[in-house]
Design an enzyme around this catalytic site. Structure first.
Site, PDB file in Angstrom:
ATOM      1  N   SER A 192       0.786  -1.236   0.000  1.00  0.00           N
ATOM      2  CA  SER A 192       0.000   0.000   0.000  1.00  0.00           C
ATOM      3  C   SER A 192       0.815   1.281   0.000  1.00  0.00           C
ATOM      4  CB  SER A 192      -0.968  -0.001   1.186  1.00  0.00           C
ATOM      5  OG  SER A 192      -2.034  -0.890   0.947  1.00  0.00           O
ATOM      6  N   PHE A 255     -17.120 -10.074   8.518  1.00  0.00           N
ATOM      7  CA  PHE A 255     -16.278  -9.851   7.346  1.00  0.00           C
ATOM      8  C   PHE A 255     -17.062 -10.189   6.092  1.00  0.00           C
ATOM      9  CE2 PHE A 255     -13.296 -11.695   4.166  1.00  0.00           C
ATOM     10  CZ  PHE A 255     -12.559 -10.547   3.880  1.00  0.00           C
ATOM     11  N   ALA A 256     -17.055  -9.269   5.133  1.00  0.00           N
ATOM     12  CA  ALA A 256     -17.683  -9.514   3.836  1.00  0.00           C
ATOM     13  C   ALA A 256     -16.572  -9.750   2.821  1.00  0.00           C
ATOM     14  CB  ALA A 256     -18.528  -8.317   3.426  1.00  0.00           C
ATOM     15  N   TYR A 300     -10.805   2.405   4.935  1.00  0.00           N
ATOM     16  CA  TYR A 300      -9.733   2.093   3.989  1.00  0.00           C
ATOM     17  C   TYR A 300     -10.249   1.128   2.930  1.00  0.00           C
ATOM     18  CZ  TYR A 300      -4.794   1.214   2.776  1.00  0.00           C
ATOM     19  OH  TYR A 300      -3.577   1.136   2.145  1.00  0.00           O
ATOM     20  N   ASN A 302      -9.231  -0.384  -1.009  1.00  0.00           N
ATOM     21  CA  ASN A 302      -8.359  -0.429  -2.182  1.00  0.00           C
ATOM     22  C   ASN A 302      -9.078   0.009  -3.454  1.00  0.00           C
ATOM     23  OD1 ASN A 302      -5.791  -1.599  -1.113  1.00  0.00           O
ATOM     24  ND2 ASN A 302      -7.169  -3.240  -0.489  1.00  0.00           N
ATOM     25  N   GLY A 439       3.057  -0.737   3.922  1.00  0.00           N
ATOM     26  CA  GLY A 439       2.293  -1.681   3.121  1.00  0.00           C
ATOM     27  C   GLY A 439       2.907  -3.060   3.136  1.00  0.00           C
TER      28      GLY A 439
END
Length: 497
Positions: A192, A255-256, A300, A302, A439
Site C-alpha cells: 500500500s 467480514f464480507a 480504507y 483499495n 504496506g
C-alpha cells in the site's frame, strides 16, 4: 549546513560523478549518447555540489581504460564522495540523487530501458554509494532489526537518514534455508505504499489543471455510474464509502469477502498468476452495498485507488505506469522502482516472499515472490527499494514534488484515522508528527516515514512467511512502533504542517 571542500575533495566528487556516467556509458552499448545524456543530468545538482560538478573537469582522466580499470577507480571514489559529504546530509543527499538521475539517464539512452549489463553496473554504483553512508556506530538500530527477526520475520533491512547521515543495516535471511542476509538495496513489493505514489500522480494532474480535486469522479468515469457526490478528494482520502474489493471488516467483527484473489489460503496460491482487469475489480466493489454515504466517514478501501488509476488513464490517455514514470520516477531518478501492473517478475536482487496454508491437515509453505499483482492494482502493486523509498518520501515531504498548497492538502489528515491524501499523518512519542504510509502483500512489506520537512527518513523492507491468519501482523506492528520511537521519538520529529 554549509560545507567547505578542499581541491582534492572537489576532484573526488567530479571523478565519482562523471566516472559513474562513464561506467554506465561503457555498459549501456551506446557510449557517446549515454555519456552525453548522463553528463547533462549532472548539471541538475544544486548548492555546493552543483558548483563543484559545474567546475573544470580537466583533472579527470577517464578515457582509454578498460571497464574493469575504470570501475576500480570510480567505485571507490563514489564511496569516498558520499562519505566526505556526510557532514552535510543535504549535500550528500543532493549528490546521491544527482548521480542516480544521471546514471538512470545514461542507462536508458540506448533503447529506453537498461539492459542486463547496464542494470548490473547500476547495482554496483548504488552499492558504492551505500558503502559511503555506512555507519556502524548505530548498535541500537541493528539490535532492533535483529530482535524483529527473532520475533518471526525472515529478514529485515533498514535505512535511516538523519542528522548523523545515513545508516543502512540488515538482519535475518534473504531466503529460507539460505545463509545470506536480505540485500540492503534489494527490491521488495511495497504493497500500500503504492497509494502514496498514485496520489502524487493524481495531485500533479490537479496541479496541471487536468483534474479537479473536488470534482465528481463520475464526470471522468461515467461508465461506472458512480454516486455523483464522490469526489476525487474522497478517493484519495478513503471517504467515498465504496466497498473494498479485497473484503470489508465491519465494526461488529463480521467480514464480507471480496475477490477470490485476496490472499486467503490455497485458493490464492493456486490462482496467483491470474490477471484481473481494474474495471473488473471496480465493478465487483460497486455490486456490493456502500459502507456509508460519501464524505460522512472513513474506511480504507483499495477500490478508491483502482478508481484513481482509471482516472489517471482516462484523462491522460496513457497507462498508469507511463504516467508514474513521467511524473515521479523519472524526475527523481528512481531506477529501482517499477509499476508492474500484471507482470509477475521482480528485479534482482530481492529477498524471497513466502505464503503458508494448510492442506489435508498439513502446513504447506510456498515461495510466492513471483506472482501477478493485478489483484491489488494501483492500491498496492508497485516494487521499490528502501533507497528509492527514502528519496521519494523525502522529496515529497520536502516540497520537491508538489506545489505548497497541494502538499498542505495532502498532509491535512481527517479526524478518524489521521489519513490525508495518500498518506497518514501520525503523532510520535515525544511530540511532533511523521508523514508515512506502510504496506505489505503476501510475504513482502515496506515501511516509509519522514519528518514533515523531509529531513529525517526511515525506510525498511521486510520479508516473511505470510498466511491467511496474518500471524505476522502483531510482529509487524511492534517492529514498526519500535523503529519509529527510536528514530523519531524524544521530540526528533517535526511539528505538523
Amino acid at each position: 549546513m554549509t560545507i567547505t571542500l578542499t581541491d582534492r575533495e572537489k576532484s573526488v566528487l567530479r571523478t565519482a560523478a562523471y566516472g559513474a556516467v562513464s561506467l554506465m556509458a561503457a555498459a549501456a552499448g551506446s557510449p557517446g549518447k549515454a555519456a552525453a545524456q548522463g553528463s547533462l543530468n549532472l548539471t541538475t545538482a544544486t548548492g555546493p555540489v552543483g558548483h563543484v560538478l559545474a567546475g573544470k573537469t580537466k583533472d579527470i582522466r577517464l578515457d582509454g581504460t578498460s571497464v574493469a580499470e575504470l570501475a576500480d577507480r570510480v567505485l571507490p571514489a563514489l564511496t569516498e564522495a558520499v562519505s566526505l559529504l556526510r557532514r552535510a546530509p543535504e549535500e550528500a543527499g543532493d549528490f546521491r540523487r544527482t548521480v542516480s538521475v544521471a546514471v538512470d539517464a545514461a542507462a536508458r539512452a540506448h533503447r529506453g530501458e537498461p539492459g542486463p549489463a547496464a542494470a548490473e553496473m547500476a547495482r554496483k554504483i548504488n552499492e558504492a554509494l551505500d558503502a559511503g553512508t555506512a555507519d556502524r556506530e548505530r548498535p541500537e538500530l541493528q539490535k532492533i532489526i535483529e530482535e524483529i527477526v527473532d520475533s518471526g520475520l525472515t529478514g529485515v533491512t533498514l535505512r535511516v537518514n538523519d542528522e548523523r547521515g545515513e545508516w543502512v543495516g540488515a538482519a535475518g535471511l534473504s531466503e529460507l534455508g539460505g545463509d545470506t542476509p536480505p540485500p540492503v538495496d534489494g527490491h521488495i513489493r511495497i504493497g500500500s505504499n503504492t497509494k502514496t505514489f498514485t496520489a502524487v500522480v493524481v495531485l500533479k494532474l490537479v496541479a496541471a489543471g487536468t483534474v479537479g480535486l473536488d470534482a465528481p469522479v463520475a464526470g471522468y468515469l461515467p461508465e461506472f455510474d458512480l454516486d455523483r457526490r464522490i469526489t476525487v478528494r474522497m478517493l484519495l482520502q478513503h471517504t467515498s464509502g465504496i466497498f473494498n474489493f479485497t473484503g470489508e471488516y465491519y465494526d461488529d467483527g463480521t467480514f464480507a469477502p471480496g475477490i477470490p484473489a485476496t490472499p486467503a489460503g490455497k485458493e490464492w496460491v493456486d490462482n496467483r498468476f491470474h490477471t484481473y482487469r481494474p474495471e473488473e475489480l471496480v465493478r465487483l466493489a460497486l455490486s456490493k452495498p456502500a459502507r456509508f454515504e460519501p464524505g460522512t466517514d472513513w474506511s480504507y478501501a483499495n477500490t478508491n485507488y483502482v478508481l484513481a488509476r482509471l482516472l489517471i488513464e482516462k484523462v491522460t490517455g496513457r497507462p498508469v505506469a507511463e504516467e508514474m514514470q513521467r511524473l515521479v520516477l523519472g524526475p527523481l531518478g528512481l531506477s529501482g522502482t517499477v509499476q508492474p501492473s500484471s507482470a509477475t517478475d521482480i528485479p534482482e536482487p530481492h529477498a524471497h516472499a513466502y505464503y503458508r496454508y494448510e492442506e489435508d491437515g498439513r502446513p504447506q509453505t510456498v515461495d510466492v515472490t513471483r506472482h501477478n499483482p493485478s489483484w491489488i492494482s494501483s492500491g498496492g502493486d508497485m516494487i521499490s527499494t528502501s533507497r528509492d523509498l527514502a528519496t521519494f518520501i523525502s522529496a515529497l515531504a520536502g516540497g520537491r514534488l508538489l506545489p505548497a498548497d497541494l502538499l498542505a492538502e495532502m498532509c491535512m489528515p481527517e479526524s478518524k484515522a489521521g489519513y490525508g491524501l495518500g498518506v497518514f499523518v501520525q503523532p510520535v512519542p515525544g511530540g511532533g508528527t511523521v508523514i508515512t504510509h506502510n504496506g505489505g502483500m503476501a510475504g513482502h512489506a515496506a515501511l516509509m516515514y519522514s519528518t514533515p520537512d523531509g529531513g529525517t527518513t526511515l525506510t525498511a523492507t521486510l520479508n516473511y512467511v505470510d498466511d491467511a491468519a496474518m500471524s505476522m501482523g502483531a510482529a509487524f506492528q511492534e517492529a514498526t512502533q519500535r523503529l519509529v520511537a527510536e528514530v523519531f521519538g524524544n521530540g526528533q520529529a517535526g511539528p505538523a504542517r
